[in-house]
Design a protein around this motif. Structure first.
Motif, PDB file in Angstrom:
ATOM      1  N   THR A 123       4.242   9.973  -7.338  1.00 36.55           N
ATOM      2  CA  THR A 123       5.284  10.255  -8.327  1.00 36.55           C
ATOM      3  C   THR A 123       4.675  10.451  -9.707  1.00 36.55           C
ATOM      4  OG1 THR A 123       6.905   8.957  -7.071  1.00 36.55           O
ATOM      5  CG2 THR A 123       7.414   9.398  -9.377  1.00 36.55           C
ATOM      6  N   GLY A 124       3.650   9.675 -10.017  1.00 35.56           N
ATOM      7  CA  GLY A 124       2.958   9.833 -11.294  1.00 35.56           C
ATOM      8  C   GLY A 124       2.333  11.217 -11.420  1.00 35.56           C
ATOM      9  N   THR A 125       1.768  11.715 -10.328  1.00 33.86           N
ATOM     10  CA  THR A 125       1.180  13.050 -10.321  1.00 33.86           C
ATOM     11  C   THR A 125       2.248  14.111 -10.540  1.00 33.86           C
ATOM     12  OG1 THR A 125      -0.595  12.364  -8.827  1.00 33.86           O
ATOM     13  CG2 THR A 125      -0.123  14.718  -8.946  1.00 33.86           C
ATOM     14  N   LEU A 126       3.397  13.925  -9.893  1.00 36.58           N
ATOM     15  CA  LEU A 126       4.500  14.877 -10.060  1.00 36.58           C
ATOM     16  C   LEU A 126       5.015  14.871 -11.496  1.00 36.58           C
ATOM     17  CD1 LEU A 126       6.549  14.274  -6.774  1.00 36.58           C
ATOM     18  CD2 LEU A 126       4.981  16.157  -7.289  1.00 36.58           C
ATOM     19  N   ARG A 127       5.091  13.691 -12.093  1.00 38.00           N
ATOM     20  CA  ARG A 127       5.547  13.612 -13.489  1.00 38.00           C
ATOM     21  C   ARG A 127       4.571  14.360 -14.403  1.00 38.00           C
ATOM     22  NH1 ARG A 127       6.583   7.849 -12.519  1.00 38.00           N
ATOM     23  NH2 ARG A 127       8.794   7.558 -12.061  1.00 38.00           N
ATOM     24  N   HIS A 128       3.290  14.231 -14.117  1.00 38.65           N
ATOM     25  CA  HIS A 128       2.273  14.927 -14.913  1.00 38.65           C
ATOM     26  C   HIS A 128       2.453  16.445 -14.779  1.00 38.65           C
ATOM     27  CE1 HIS A 128      -1.549  15.678 -16.885  1.00 38.65           C
ATOM     28  NE2 HIS A 128      -1.884  16.474 -15.880  1.00 38.65           N
ATOM     29  N   GLN A 133       0.829  -1.210   0.000  1.00 42.60           N
ATOM     30  CA  GLN A 133       0.000   0.000   0.000  1.00 42.60           C
ATOM     31  C   GLN A 133       0.859   1.254   0.000  1.00 42.60           C
ATOM     32  OE1 GLN A 133      -2.333  -0.842   3.504  1.00 42.60           O
ATOM     33  NE2 GLN A 133      -4.063  -1.618   2.329  1.00 42.60           N
ATOM     34  N   VAL A 134       1.915   1.247   0.802  1.00 51.14           N
ATOM     35  CA  VAL A 134       2.822   2.395   0.868  1.00 51.14           C
ATOM     36  C   VAL A 134       3.489   2.628  -0.481  1.00 51.14           C
ATOM     37  CG1 VAL A 134       4.977   3.252   1.865  1.00 51.14           C
ATOM     38  CG2 VAL A 134       3.250   2.223   3.350  1.00 51.14           C
ATOM     39  N   MET A 135       3.956   1.553  -1.103  1.00 44.03           N
ATOM     40  CA  MET A 135       4.653   1.678  -2.376  1.00 44.03           C
ATOM     41  C   MET A 135       3.717   2.130  -3.498  1.00 44.03           C
ATOM     42  SD  MET A 135       7.328  -1.514  -2.186  1.00 44.03           S
ATOM     43  CE  MET A 135       8.430  -0.838  -3.418  1.00 44.03           C
ATOM     44  N   LEU A 136       2.491   1.641  -3.487  1.00 49.59           N
ATOM     45  CA  LEU A 136       1.522   2.079  -4.485  1.00 49.59           C
ATOM     46  C   LEU A 136       1.178   3.551  -4.306  1.00 49.59           C
ATOM     47  CD1 LEU A 136      -0.923  -0.965  -4.643  1.00 49.59           C
ATOM     48  CD2 LEU A 136       0.554  -0.147  -6.488  1.00 49.59           C
ATOM     49  N   ARG A 137       1.080   3.977  -3.060  1.00 52.59           N
ATOM     50  CA  ARG A 137       0.784   5.385  -2.781  1.00 52.59           C
ATOM     51  C   ARG A 137       1.923   6.270  -3.300  1.00 52.59           C
ATOM     52  NH1 ARG A 137       0.697   5.103   2.453  1.00 52.59           N
ATOM     53  NH2 ARG A 137      -1.399   4.206   2.449  1.00 52.59           N
ATOM     54  N   ARG A 138       3.152   5.850  -3.045  1.00 53.58           N
ATOM     55  CA  ARG A 138       4.302   6.618  -3.518  1.00 53.58           C
ATOM     56  C   ARG A 138       4.348   6.649  -5.037  1.00 53.58           C
ATOM     57  NH1 ARG A 138       9.027   4.199   0.487  1.00 53.58           N
ATOM     58  NH2 ARG A 138       8.388   5.319   2.383  1.00 53.58           N
ATOM     59  N   GLU A 139       4.034   5.529  -5.647  1.00 51.02           N
ATOM     60  CA  GLU A 139       4.035   5.454  -7.108  1.00 51.02           C
ATOM     61  C   GLU A 139       2.993   6.394  -7.703  1.00 51.02           C
ATOM     62  OE1 GLU A 139       3.115   1.965 -10.339  1.00 51.02           O
ATOM     63  OE2 GLU A 139       4.466   1.459  -8.683  1.00 51.02           O
ATOM     64  N   ALA A 140       1.822   6.452  -7.067  1.00 50.96           N
ATOM     65  CA  ALA A 140       0.763   7.349  -7.545  1.00 50.96           C
ATOM     66  C   ALA A 140       1.182   8.808  -7.384  1.00 50.96           C
ATOM     67  CB  ALA A 140      -0.529   7.079  -6.780  1.00 50.96           C
ATOM     68  N   LEU A 147      10.293  22.263  -3.632  1.00 50.52           N
ATOM     69  CA  LEU A 147      10.679  22.080  -5.025  1.00 50.52           C
ATOM     70  C   LEU A 147      11.903  21.181  -5.134  1.00 50.52           C
ATOM     71  CD1 LEU A 147       9.740  23.048  -7.825  1.00 50.52           C
ATOM     72  CD2 LEU A 147      11.475  24.861  -7.677  1.00 50.52           C
ATOM     73  N   VAL A 148      12.833  21.331  -4.208  1.00 52.27           N
ATOM     74  CA  VAL A 148      14.026  20.471  -4.195  1.00 52.27           C
ATOM     75  C   VAL A 148      13.632  19.006  -3.969  1.00 52.27           C
ATOM     76  CG1 VAL A 148      16.155  19.922  -2.958  1.00 52.27           C
ATOM     77  CG2 VAL A 148      15.576  22.305  -3.450  1.00 52.27           C
ATOM     78  N   LYS A 149      12.705  18.783  -3.043  1.00 49.62           N
ATOM     79  CA  LYS A 149      12.234  17.422  -2.770  1.00 49.62           C
ATOM     80  C   LYS A 149      11.570  16.818  -4.015  1.00 49.62           C
ATOM     81  CE  LYS A 149      11.432  18.114   2.186  1.00 49.62           C
ATOM     82  NZ  LYS A 149      10.394  18.214   3.261  1.00 49.62           N
ATOM     83  N   ILE A 150      10.780  17.634  -4.706  1.00 47.86           N
ATOM     84  CA  ILE A 150      10.100  17.161  -5.913  1.00 47.86           C
ATOM     85  C   ILE A 150      11.125  16.802  -6.986  1.00 47.86           C
ATOM     86  CG2 ILE A 150       8.640  17.881  -7.840  1.00 47.86           C
ATOM     87  CD1 ILE A 150       7.038  19.558  -5.784  1.00 47.86           C
ATOM     88  N   ALA A 151      12.119  17.679  -7.184  1.00 46.20           N
ATOM     89  CA  ALA A 151      13.152  17.419  -8.185  1.00 46.20           C
ATOM     90  C   ALA A 151      13.927  16.151  -7.859  1.00 46.20           C
ATOM     91  CB  ALA A 151      14.110  18.611  -8.272  1.00 46.20           C
ATOM     92  N   THR A 152      14.187  15.943  -6.573  1.00 50.66           N
ATOM     93  CA  THR A 152      14.890  14.727  -6.149  1.00 50.66           C
ATOM     94  C   THR A 152      14.031  13.503  -6.426  1.00 50.66           C
ATOM     95  OG1 THR A 152      16.040  15.936  -4.406  1.00 50.66           O
ATOM     96  CG2 THR A 152      15.943  13.528  -4.197  1.00 50.66           C
ATOM     97  N   ARG A 153      12.751  13.620  -6.151  1.00 48.15           N
ATOM     98  CA  ARG A 153      11.813  12.520  -6.397  1.00 48.15           C
ATOM     99  C   ARG A 153      11.762  12.164  -7.883  1.00 48.15           C
ATOM    100  NH1 ARG A 153       7.000  11.780  -3.211  1.00 48.15           N
ATOM    101  NH2 ARG A 153       6.120   9.751  -3.710  1.00 48.15           N
ATOM    102  N   LEU A 154      11.847  13.178  -8.735  1.00 47.42           N
ATOM    103  CA  LEU A 154      11.778  12.960 -10.177  1.00 47.42           C
ATOM    104  C   LEU A 154      13.158  12.708 -10.789  1.00 47.42           C
ATOM    105  CD1 LEU A 154       9.180  15.697 -11.203  1.00 47.42           C
ATOM    106  CD2 LEU A 154       8.795  13.248 -10.893  1.00 47.42           C
ATOM    107  N   ARG A 155      14.190  12.751  -9.933  1.00 49.38           N
ATOM    108  CA  ARG A 155      15.570  12.501 -10.367  1.00 49.38           C
ATOM    109  C   ARG A 155      15.991  13.450 -11.485  1.00 49.38           C
ATOM    110  NH1 ARG A 155      15.581   5.817 -10.420  1.00 49.38           N
ATOM    111  NH2 ARG A 155      14.990   5.578  -8.233  1.00 49.38           N
ATOM    112  N   LEU A 156      15.690  14.708 -11.288  1.00 47.03           N
ATOM    113  CA  LEU A 156      16.059  15.721 -12.264  1.00 47.03           C
ATOM    114  C   LEU A 156      17.522  16.118 -12.050  1.00 47.03           C
ATOM    115  CD1 LEU A 156      12.884  17.991 -12.136  1.00 47.03           C
ATOM    116  CD2 LEU A 156      13.394  16.124 -13.706  1.00 47.03           C
ATOM    117  N   THR A 157      18.270  16.189 -13.111  1.00 45.18           N
ATOM    118  CA  THR A 157      19.699  16.486 -13.034  1.00 45.18           C
ATOM    119  C   THR A 157      19.944  17.968 -13.270  1.00 45.18           C
ATOM    120  OG1 THR A 157      20.207  14.301 -13.912  1.00 45.18           O
ATOM    121  CG2 THR A 157      21.971  15.950 -13.979  1.00 45.18           C
TER     122      THR A 157
END
Length: 209
Positions: free
Chosen positions: A134-139, A125-132, A194-204
């Motif tokens: 992350t999907g929202t952040l990618r969008h 459940q935790v992993m699915l929540r994180r995946e969802a 914003l830094v946390k989001i960029a880290t989550r999305l692995r932005l370089t």
């Protein structure tokens, strides 16, 4: 977030084990799905519901440890509980290092297995929540313009608006405007967010020192 009934997958070539576990799983309110071989299980499409896999080590086609390797990257939301009648220390260590929740030796008690299933479903459940999330952040990220993406990676790299402007060849006022839109589109309340989001999305960071 509300999830549908969790699924407990069972892969074991012993039909008596499959039938016994199916009954136990159903009695606990979970949905059992059983398979006689690893390849039969792999043919089943991935499902985005909380789940776990009860996996026999000694399977006729692809053994349990090999199956664990096969699904390690694309089914991380599916914790694995190994069961076997012929376990040893190296085998157990290998399975646990690869991320298995539990390694049970047959015959094992019902409560030991049920406890492992509960823990696995909670993790799923935790992993699915994180995946969802992350999907929202990618969008949100895809809604940024190319210039806004450049500003984002430079800002999270620690550059000031003036430095970002110098790097991109635009005015500081323009940087501020882009930065404001980035914060809005990425739904970030602050620079640390914003830094946390960029880290989550692995932005370089694109900054050239």
């Amino acid at each position: 977030m509300t999830y549908p009934t969790p699924i407990v997958f069972v892969v074991d070539d012993d039909i008596s084990v499959r039938e016994s576990l199916e009954s136990l799983i159903r009695c606990e309110g979970w949905e059992p799905e059983t398979f006689a071989s690893a390849r039969e299980f792999l043919a089943r499409p991935r499902t985005l519901v909380p789940c776990c896999l009860i996996l026999d080590v000694g399977l006729p086609d692809l053994n349990g440890l090999d199956l664990q390797k096969c699904i390690a990257s694309d089914r991380r939301d599916m914790p694995i509980i190994f069961i076997t009648g012929h376990g040893d220390v190296p085998m157990t260590v290998k399975a646990m290092k690869a991320g298995a929740i539990e390694f049970l030796i047959k015959p094992f008690g019902d409560e030991a297995l049920l406890s492992a299933i509960r823990q696995s479903i909670e993790r799923s459940q935790v992993m699915l929540r994180r995946e969802a999330e992350t999907g929202t952040l990618r969008h949100c990220y895809t809604s940024l313009s190319p210039r806004e993406r450049e500003v984002l990676v430079l800002v999270v790299a620690g550059l000031s608006n003036k430095q970002v402007g110098a790097e991109l060849g635009i005015s500081e006022i323009t940087v501020k405007a882009h930065r404001g839109r980035v914060m809005q589109k990425m739904e970030a309340d602050s620079l640390p967010d914003l830094v946390k989001i960029a880290t989550r999305l692995r932005l370089t960071p694109a900054y050239r020192a």
